[in-house]
Write a protein that holds these residues in place. Structure first.
Motif, PDB file in Angstrom:
ATOM      1  N   GLY A  25      -8.193   1.010  10.605  1.00  0.00           N
ATOM      2  CA  GLY A  25      -6.953   0.094  11.029  1.00  0.00           C
ATOM      3  C   GLY A  25      -5.368   0.295   9.730  1.00  0.00           C
ATOM      4  O   GLY A  25      -4.631   0.510  10.971  1.00  0.00           O
ATOM      5  N   GLN A  26      -5.599   0.517   8.669  1.00  0.00           N
ATOM      6  CA  GLN A  26      -4.381  -0.012   7.945  1.00  0.00           C
ATOM      7  C   GLN A  26      -4.133   2.147   8.452  1.00  0.00           C
ATOM      8  O   GLN A  26      -2.505   1.633   8.140  1.00  0.00           O
ATOM      9  N   VAL A  31     -13.280  -5.626  -2.316  1.00  0.00           N
ATOM     10  CA  VAL A  31     -12.820  -5.991  -1.345  1.00  0.00           C
ATOM     11  C   VAL A  31     -14.248  -6.763  -0.426  1.00  0.00           C
ATOM     12  O   VAL A  31     -14.361  -7.595   0.356  1.00  0.00           O
ATOM     13  N   SER A  65      -8.288   1.755   5.201  1.00  0.00           N
ATOM     14  CA  SER A  65      -9.542   1.173   6.348  1.00  0.00           C
ATOM     15  C   SER A  65      -8.610   2.373   7.754  1.00  0.00           C
ATOM     16  O   SER A  65      -7.839   2.731   7.603  1.00  0.00           O
ATOM     17  N   GLN A  85     -16.741   5.729  11.888  1.00  0.00           N
ATOM     18  CA  GLN A  85     -15.613   4.850  12.251  1.00  0.00           C
ATOM     19  C   GLN A  85     -14.881   5.748  13.068  1.00  0.00           C
ATOM     20  O   GLN A  85     -14.236   5.868  14.131  1.00  0.00           O
ATOM     21  N   ARG A 105       0.731  -1.380  -0.388  1.00  0.00           N
ATOM     22  CA  ARG A 105      -0.099  -0.440  -0.152  1.00  0.00           C
ATOM     23  C   ARG A 105       0.582   1.615  -0.148  1.00  0.00           C
ATOM     24  O   ARG A 105       0.420   2.024   0.250  1.00  0.00           O
ATOM     25  N   VAL A 123      -7.457   6.534   1.230  1.00  0.00           N
ATOM     26  CA  VAL A 123      -7.936   5.174   0.908  1.00  0.00           C
ATOM     27  C   VAL A 123      -8.067   3.776   1.834  1.00  0.00           C
ATOM     28  O   VAL A 123      -8.752   3.408   1.646  1.00  0.00           O
ATOM     29  N   SER A 159      -8.662  -6.362  10.117  1.00  0.00           N
ATOM     30  CA  SER A 159      -7.983  -4.856   9.583  1.00  0.00           C
ATOM     31  C   SER A 159      -8.118  -4.833   8.432  1.00  0.00           C
ATOM     32  O   SER A 159      -7.532  -5.142   7.925  1.00  0.00           O
ATOM     33  N   GLY A 160      -9.112  -3.985   7.245  1.00  0.00           N
ATOM     34  CA  GLY A 160      -8.718  -3.598   5.928  1.00  0.00           C
ATOM     35  C   GLY A 160      -9.826  -4.512   4.947  1.00  0.00           C
ATOM     36  O   GLY A 160      -9.287  -4.509   3.903  1.00  0.00           O
ATOM     37  N   GLY A 161     -10.548  -5.650   5.637  1.00  0.00           N
ATOM     38  CA  GLY A 161     -11.266  -6.455   5.782  1.00  0.00           C
ATOM     39  C   GLY A 161     -12.612  -6.045   4.980  1.00  0.00           C
ATOM     40  O   GLY A 161     -13.444  -7.214   4.722  1.00  0.00           O
ATOM     41  N   GLY A 162     -13.141  -5.023   4.969  1.00  0.00           N
ATOM     42  CA  GLY A 162     -14.029  -4.452   3.937  1.00  0.00           C
ATOM     43  C   GLY A 162     -16.071  -3.732   5.054  1.00  0.00           C
ATOM     44  O   GLY A 162     -16.555  -4.112   4.522  1.00  0.00           O
ATOM     45  N   LYS A 163     -15.511  -4.140   6.138  1.00  0.00           N
ATOM     46  CA  LYS A 163     -16.334  -4.500   7.680  1.00  0.00           C
ATOM     47  C   LYS A 163     -16.811  -2.149   6.712  1.00  0.00           C
ATOM     48  O   LYS A 163     -17.860  -2.334   6.664  1.00  0.00           O
ATOM     49  N   THR A 164     -15.960  -1.076   7.095  1.00  0.00           N
ATOM     50  CA  THR A 164     -16.756   0.212   6.674  1.00  0.00           C
ATOM     51  C   THR A 164     -17.347   0.040   5.383  1.00  0.00           C
ATOM     52  O   THR A 164     -18.704   1.002   5.542  1.00  0.00           O
ATOM     53  N   THR A 165     -16.597  -0.611   4.157  1.00  0.00           N
ATOM     54  CA  THR A 165     -17.134  -0.704   2.684  1.00  0.00           C
ATOM     55  C   THR A 165     -18.396  -0.953   3.273  1.00  0.00           C
ATOM     56  O   THR A 165     -19.495  -0.423   1.824  1.00  0.00           O
TER      57      THR A 165
HETATM   58  N1  ATP Z   1     -11.799   4.733  -1.455  1.00  0.00           N
HETATM   59  C1  ATP Z   1     -11.441   3.579  -1.684  1.00  0.00           C
HETATM   60  N2  ATP Z   1     -10.088   3.447  -2.955  1.00  0.00           N
HETATM   61  C2  ATP Z   1      -9.538   2.913  -2.315  1.00  0.00           C
HETATM   62  N3  ATP Z   1      -9.558   1.319  -1.831  1.00  0.00           N
HETATM   63  C3  ATP Z   1     -10.055   1.765  -0.613  1.00  0.00           C
HETATM   64  C4  ATP Z   1     -11.317   2.608  -0.586  1.00  0.00           C
HETATM   65  N4  ATP Z   1     -11.664   2.445   0.543  1.00  0.00           N
HETATM   66  C5  ATP Z   1     -11.327   1.336   1.506  1.00  0.00           C
HETATM   67  N5  ATP Z   1     -10.548   0.901   0.411  1.00  0.00           N
HETATM   68  C6  ATP Z   1      -9.835  -0.542   0.503  1.00  0.00           C
HETATM   69  O1  ATP Z   1     -10.509  -1.659   0.498  1.00  0.00           O
HETATM   70  C7  ATP Z   1     -10.387  -2.636   2.035  1.00  0.00           C
HETATM   71  C8  ATP Z   1     -10.791  -2.068   2.934  1.00  0.00           C
HETATM   72  O2  ATP Z   1     -11.474  -1.550   3.403  1.00  0.00           O
HETATM   73  P1  ATP Z   1     -12.695  -0.964   4.737  1.00  0.00           P
HETATM   74  O3  ATP Z   1     -12.594   0.679   5.794  1.00  0.00           O
HETATM   75  O4  ATP Z   1     -13.850  -1.556   4.722  1.00  0.00           O
HETATM   76  O5  ATP Z   1     -12.176  -1.756   5.916  1.00  0.00           O
HETATM   77  P2  ATP Z   1     -12.058  -2.715   7.463  1.00  0.00           P
HETATM   78  O6  ATP Z   1     -12.802  -3.463   7.323  1.00  0.00           O
HETATM   79  O7  ATP Z   1     -13.639  -1.282   7.928  1.00  0.00           O
HETATM   80  O8  ATP Z   1     -11.781  -2.092   8.396  1.00  0.00           O
HETATM   81  P3  ATP Z   1     -10.670  -1.594   9.439  1.00  0.00           P
HETATM   82  O9  ATP Z   1     -11.068  -2.634  10.292  1.00  0.00           O
HETATM   83  O10 ATP Z   1      -9.333  -0.922   9.498  1.00  0.00           O
HETATM   84  O11 ATP Z   1     -11.343  -0.331   9.592  1.00  0.00           O
HETATM   85  C9  ATP Z   1      -9.105  -1.864   2.331  1.00  0.00           C
HETATM   86  O12 ATP Z   1      -8.625  -2.431   1.944  1.00  0.00           O
HETATM   87  C10 ATP Z   1      -9.281   0.043   1.814  1.00  0.00           C
HETATM   88  O13 ATP Z   1      -7.468   0.321   1.462  1.00  0.00           O
END
Ligand code: ATP
Ligand code: ATP
Ligand code: MG
Ligand code: MG
Lengths: 271, 294, 297, 297, 271
Positions: free
Chosen positions: A165-166, E55, A163, E116, A154, A161, E75-81
């Motif tokens: 945790g990232q 994602v 998340s 978040q 990354r 972009v 972390s980064g697993g797509g939960k927020t998405t």
């Molecule tokens: N707007 C975006 N453009 C490109 N990649 C994105 C975008 N938003 C999220 N991502 C990527 O999608 C993946 C999932 O992100 P997401 O925020 O859903 O993770 P998460 O499960 O909420 O993680 P965390 O527990 O760390 O918050 C991550 O790898 C992130 O880098």
């Protein structure tokens, strides 16, 4: 014009010395930890109020060089404030803070702080954020640090972009790559899942062991405090409610014996 | 090279409309000044006040304007001297009304709005014309506008009359058939003046004379060849040749050193401006004349 | 550089508390207290040091004959012109007439600029359709279009007010547009998710977020507002500070010209102080705008 | 309003992906694809719709005799004037001479404005000492100080460049100052804690954070740059677009005046497009500045 | 001009109806939870990619109205998405999301999301942030909500002076005060100490029980998931790796019996 004339000279000298040292002493992970690089922290009678609201009250705290101290306390209990006093971002209403030999007045060059919010510069790519200080060979170091926190692929992304945790892991990489005399970690693992968190624990512990800096870790996870720290301090209403040493052998597996469980219970009771 | 380095320069300010621009274009002056060790640097100005502003600041040595600007310059203490004049051209300014205007004489202006450039030669014309017609200056309304703005206001009907000079006068007469209520004939003289700074006139009188001689030469040519002059002038200032021809024909070309009569006429203008409150204190034109040649 | 000195010039937002604390400690000692008060006075006067210094130099140069009074009159002469025009009432008349025009123009032009900035900021199609045109119009010089303005509005007040309005509209437009475009998108998302209507979104999120930038536009516009008058008041005026100045320039009355220029400068300063006062009130939440705040570095 | 329509005009930064997706779906169908291309073309042309519409109206009004051609010439006449001045080379000479003056002035004035903005932004004492004075100077009308400028710089190029420099310095100053003052303090703290030297802090945090605002200042300055020339080129010029316009105005050559005004407008648009290109490159990290971005609401 | 012409009419109608209902039905906490107000969520074959990075992969998920669902994942697993798709802030690359009867396209007025990051408007005081939607009697409600989260005395403060945990609690108060049909909570308790966290658990549970909305809670704390949720879903590499019901009686004390411990172990293994 002295606008930007921080103590650059000192910093450069520091960096150069470290550089030379690094060049001439090959990395030997088997060596005993070089604790001598860490610096002690001492607070004596530190009070901090915001307006009429006292946050820290006549706090006394001695952290020997190289110690791994965990600070636990309730939300709004003044933990972040304490960190800001140690690294010189704020100044105490009364009392003195010392890092190494020097009384803290203004920013301390040997102290690094991982902020509670990630504070990534949105206009720097991830790798640029990790190597924000741009020391020699920063790109390789930053890349290695990103690998350590599991974000090797990354580096070229914009922080926006990532998340939650990232981002936190990028901030952790940035803090660990800086190899300071004193490292202050303000809830560095709060947004991480259990597995990632355990990995980050091991990473932090490894780098601390290798490098020997002094660490102050703020955490809400008592198990985490017990698993990582040499000593746990509980901050309650601006005062130290508990100050307990964690005399467990390292490496410490996640779930420890009865001793650890007892410690956890004592700490939780004090919070 | 040293000779070149020592070559002296006379800086001449000109306006887009007048004899100096033709002099510049014909290149008549350079040859006259060469023997005197002078070269010319030309500087163009949009109007008389700006030209005298530069003269006042010492940025030019020579220039020409109508009769009004030097009065203000002298009142402001500018170190200018009158070095020559062109004979009176009273037809070169007039008070115009639109072609279907009910106004017939200057006396009809009572209570009406007249557009004009404040403190210009037509300001003097208006004062004198009203005086002659027996209308008090206070009984008309004035709208102070530059020629371009006044033209717009005039065409829109925001003003009833327009006091203006050539070539705008000729242009208005020809293109929108504006009708003169009165021109300067019998009322004012409308001289053109040439100026230098006191210091330059004292230090290089021969150069001043040479420039004036050049002006005379070009004047004679224009007088003799009005059509050719208009044709040559027209692209320079962007006014159609037929209009220019009319305007040029109303000018006089016979540059002369200042005479006492001219100085007296100019003094009257100055006094009229003093009475209008346009200048704060009385001035003496005699103080700004070139020292008589010894 | 010692750490303390460093904190003086480099430390961050936090440092005001140090200053406060120091002041409190100093309060224990009467002598020190006096010194602190003196320092505060010094800080209040410092902004005027440069203009006053220039004034002193200027008077000195004039007195010693380095400056020709024809071109730049001595401050004394300007003071005389000030006194003269003040006594006969023309100065105040001119300023008040100009102020009327300026404020009317500001209200109209500022309103339009703000509305367009908001429209284009919140709604892309509007931006696509209008922004190009506005960027072209912005570049049309007032001086050149005065005949057109006369044609449209005549030679009365409308023409002058129109010019002022056009002048102030663009800085406000540009800065409003920029301010709105850079409002934190996270907050906009939050507001929409919490069900704010578009009006509420505008008033509670978009406008406050854009406000610092809008105020920069206003600050610039307040300057332009006066400056445009110098062009506008060449249109058949007999009053107004622009008329006074340009008329004096025409007649080479340098003392009045300089008086006019000084009046402009002071009016500009006044307008600027006003904006600052607005900033300090409206942006009380933003530490960067509070009086105690320091530079970023 | 249906939810879909709502997402069209109101949805947030996220929506471009919807658009992309729709385009991709449309791609399956050749007819649709054509329509999509047509829509894209429409979007590219939309910014020109308004100016061209005005042009058409203008020609119509002139042809039908509603407009006196002496005051506002028909577009055809202006086109003729364009062709004439293009052929005899004066138009290009005037534009290139003016461009030279404009860019020199921009370099000098922009540099000074930026430097002062940075200085006052990062260092409070400088702000205290200088800002007031600058706010006063900003308000001094160019037209009124030409005599002084002539005194200092003569009637040559320096005077004109000086005026342009003064004109562009202030918008850049104001916006740089504002941009720097509103840089995220959290990031500045972070940078200092991570041992960035002041220079590094400036280049890596302060400047990028202030850049959007600086570019707004630049955008405004690029307009002012051309506009100042119309005043500057009244000082003893024989070339330049400002000279061309004002000279034509003096002699009532309305076709040339309008040509000049149009040239100004197009130069302004050009400068603006340039700034946009810079924005899109330099602010690639900021979604608000990307081409696909929508308004905030 | 339709710039700001959201579906205000609908919203107002909703609010008015709720208002009338509130007026005519006196608050009776003893009543059984009014589950009927919650709305079901359904995802069918939802894929979401950012550029080339997938994602979420063909996700199917059915959340009945009023259910308390916890989502756990790395972390980064797509939960927020996933959350952003449900509330309509983002749209799926393919597949459909339904809330209630409606297919999600654009923002859903009945869904509220606790982000978040806290996302407090810095120019609104704390109380103004809580009552950001300014419904009828918002000030009283906001004040009550602040009291619930233990920040009754901070209503007049600017958000910038709050500690990390305090901000999070303000965001929680804002989310709970909005009483939606579907409430999405993206790590709402991450910055809170153990005690405060337990209080917030009780608060959330109480309001959910009273109000009966559907809840999706993202958390990294497996114990939290088990303590609060009706059902836990583990998201791994964009797919559902585990979907398990938590059939424990409420109220559930912190440390549960063997059943809970077993559940925790199963979930951890799936993460
Ligand atoms: N707007 C975006 N453009 C490109 N990649 C994105 C975008 N938003 C999220 N991502 C990527 O999608 C993946 C999932 O992100 P997401 O925020 O859903 O993770 P998460 O499960 O909420 O993680 P965390 O527990 O760390 O918050 C991550 O790898 C992130 O880098
Ligand atoms: N700049 C400030 N002005 C006023 N009050 C402040 C300021 N900074 C912090 N406080 C207050 O001081 C108290 C302690 O804040 P601090 O950030 O140290 O808490 P914390 O222990 O880090 O809490 P958390 O675990 O929630 O992050 C809080 O009540 C907070 O509101
Ligand atoms: Mg904290
Ligand atoms: Mg997340």
């Amino acid at each position: 014009m002295e606008i930007f004339a921080a103590s650059d000279a000192d910093i450069t000298a520091e960096v150069r010395a470290a550089d030379i040292r690094a060049t001439f002493s090959p990395p030997t992970p088997a060596q005993p930890p070089r604790r001598w690089k860490g610096e002690p922290i001492r607070l004596s009678g530190v009070t901090k109020s915001f307006g009429a609201r006292p946050v820290l009250r006549r706090l006394d705290l001695d952290v020997p060089a190289g110690q791994f101290l965990a600070v636990v306390g309730r939300s709004g209990g003044g933990k972040t404030t304490l960190m800001r006093l140690i690294c010189g971002l704020d100044s105490a209403t009364s009392g003195d803070v010392f890092v190494g030999e020097a009384r803290v007045a203004g920013l301390m060059p040997q102290v690094r702080l991982l902020f509670q919010d990630a504070r990534l510069a949105p206009w720097q790519r991830v790798i640029g954020n990790v190597g924000i200080a741009r020391g020699p060979a920063w790109r390789e170091q930053a890349h290695a640090a990103l690998q350590d926190v599991g974000l090797a692929d990354r580096g070229r992304d914009w922080p926006s972009v990532l998340s939650g945790g990232q981002r936190q892991r990028v901030a952790l990489a940035r803090a660990l790559v800086s190899r300071p005399g004193v490292l202050l970690l303000d809830e560095p693992f709060g947004a991480l899942d259990a597995l990632t968190r355990a990995e980050m624990h091991r990473l932090t512990e490894r780098i601390w062991t290798e490098h020997g800096f002094t660490v102050v870790l703020i955490t809400h996870d008592v198990a985490e405090a017990v698993a990582l720290a040499d000593r746990v301090v509980v901050l309650r209403q601006g005062e130290i409610a508990l100050d307990v040493a964690v005399d467990l052998l390292r490496p410490r597996p996640e779930a420890d014996g009865a001793e650890a469980a007892d410690l956890r219970r004592r700490i939780l009771a004090a919070v | 090279a040293p000779a070149l380095a020592q070559e002296k320069v006379v800086r001449i300010g000109y306006q887009k409309y007048g004899t100096l621009i033709l002099l510049k274009n014909k290149g008549l002056l350079e040859s006259r000044l060469k023997p005197l060790g002078y070269s010319v640097k030309w500087a163009e100005f949009p109007a008389g006040p700006q030209l005298l502003e530069a003269l006042n600041a010492g940025a030019i040595d020579f220039g020409n304007t109508g009769e009004a600007p030097p009065i203000f310059a002298q009142a402001a203490g500018a170190p200018l001297v009158y070095v020559g004049f062109e004979p009176a051209a009273p037809q070169g300014e007039a008070i115009l009304v639109p072609k279907d205007s009910p106004l017939k004489t200057v006396a009809d202006l009572k209570g009406k709005t007249v557009a004009l450039n404040k403190g210009s030669n037509v300001h003097y014309l208006l004062v004198k014309a009203l005086e002659k017609a027996g209308v008090a200056y206070a009984d008309i309304k004035t709208a102070f506008l530059t020629p371009a703005d006044a033209r717009a206001a005039f065409e829109r009907g925001s003003v009833d009359a327009w006091a203006i000079w050539d070539p705008f006068q000729a242009a208005a007469e020809q293109t929108i058939a504006a009708r003169p209520l009165a021109d300067g004939t019998g009322i004012v003289s409308n001289y053109q003046f040439y100026f230098s700074t006191r210091a330059f006139a004292d230090q290089a009188p021969q150069v001043v004379d040479a420039v004036l001689a050049g002006v005379a030469e070009i004047g004679a040519w224009v007088k003799g060849n009005p059509k050719a002059a208009a044709a040559e002038f027209s692209p320079l200032i962007g006014i159609p040749a037929p209009i220019l021809e009319v305007a040029l024909a109303r000018q006089q070309y016979d540059v002369k050193p200042i005479t006492p009569e001219v100085a007296a006429a100019q003094q009257q203008v100055a006094d009229a401006f003093l009475a209008l409150g346009l200048i704060p204190k009385p001035i003496r034109i005699a103080d700004a004349l070139r020292a008589p040649k010894s | 550089m010692s750490p303390t000195a460093q904190s003086e010039s480099l430390a961050l937002g936090a440092v005001p508390s140090v200053a406060r604390q120091e002041a409190a400690e100093a309060g224990l000692d009467a002598g020190l207290l006096g010194r602190v008060r003196l320092a505060a006075l010094g800080r209040a006067l410092l902004p005027w040091a440069l203009p006053l210094g220039v004034l002193a130099l200027w008077q000195a140069a004039a007195s010693l004959g380095f400056l020709s009074s024809r071109v730049l009159p001595a401050p004394g002469d300007v003071a005389l012109a000030f006194w003269r025009t003040l006594k006969d009432g023309t100065l105040l008349t001119n300023i008040s007439v100009s102020t009327g025009r300026a404020l009317t123009g500001l209200a109209i032009g500022g309103g339009i600029g703000f509305a367009l900035g908001v429209l284009n900021g919140v709604w892309r199609p509007a931006e696509t359709a209008l922004d190009s045109t506005l960027q072209m119009l912005r570049n049309v010089p007032h001086l050149a279009i005065i005949p057109l303005v006369i044609l449209w509005f005549g030679i009365g007040e409308e023409a002058k007010i129109f010019l002022v309005a056009v002048g102030v509209a663009f800085p406000i437009y540009l800065n409003t547009f920029h301010g709105i475009r850079t409002v934190d998108r996270g907050l906009v998302e939050m507001a929409r998710v919490y069900g704010l209507s578009s009006t509420a979104l505008f008033w509670r999120i978009v406008l406050p977020g854009a406000l610092p930038s809008v105020l920069v536009g206003l600050r610039y516009a307040l300057g332009i507002m006066w400056l445009t008058l110098i062009v506008a008041e060449t249109i058949s005026s007999t009053e107004g500070i622009g008329y006074m100045t340009m008329n004096a320039r025409e007649f080479l009355q340098t003392d009045v010209v300089v008086l006019g220029v000084l009046a402009y400068a002071l009016l500009g300063k006044l307008a600027d102080s006003l904006t600052r006062a607005i900033e300090q009130r409206a942006l009380a939440w933003n530490p960067a705008y509070q009086p105690g705040a320091r530079g970023v570095a």
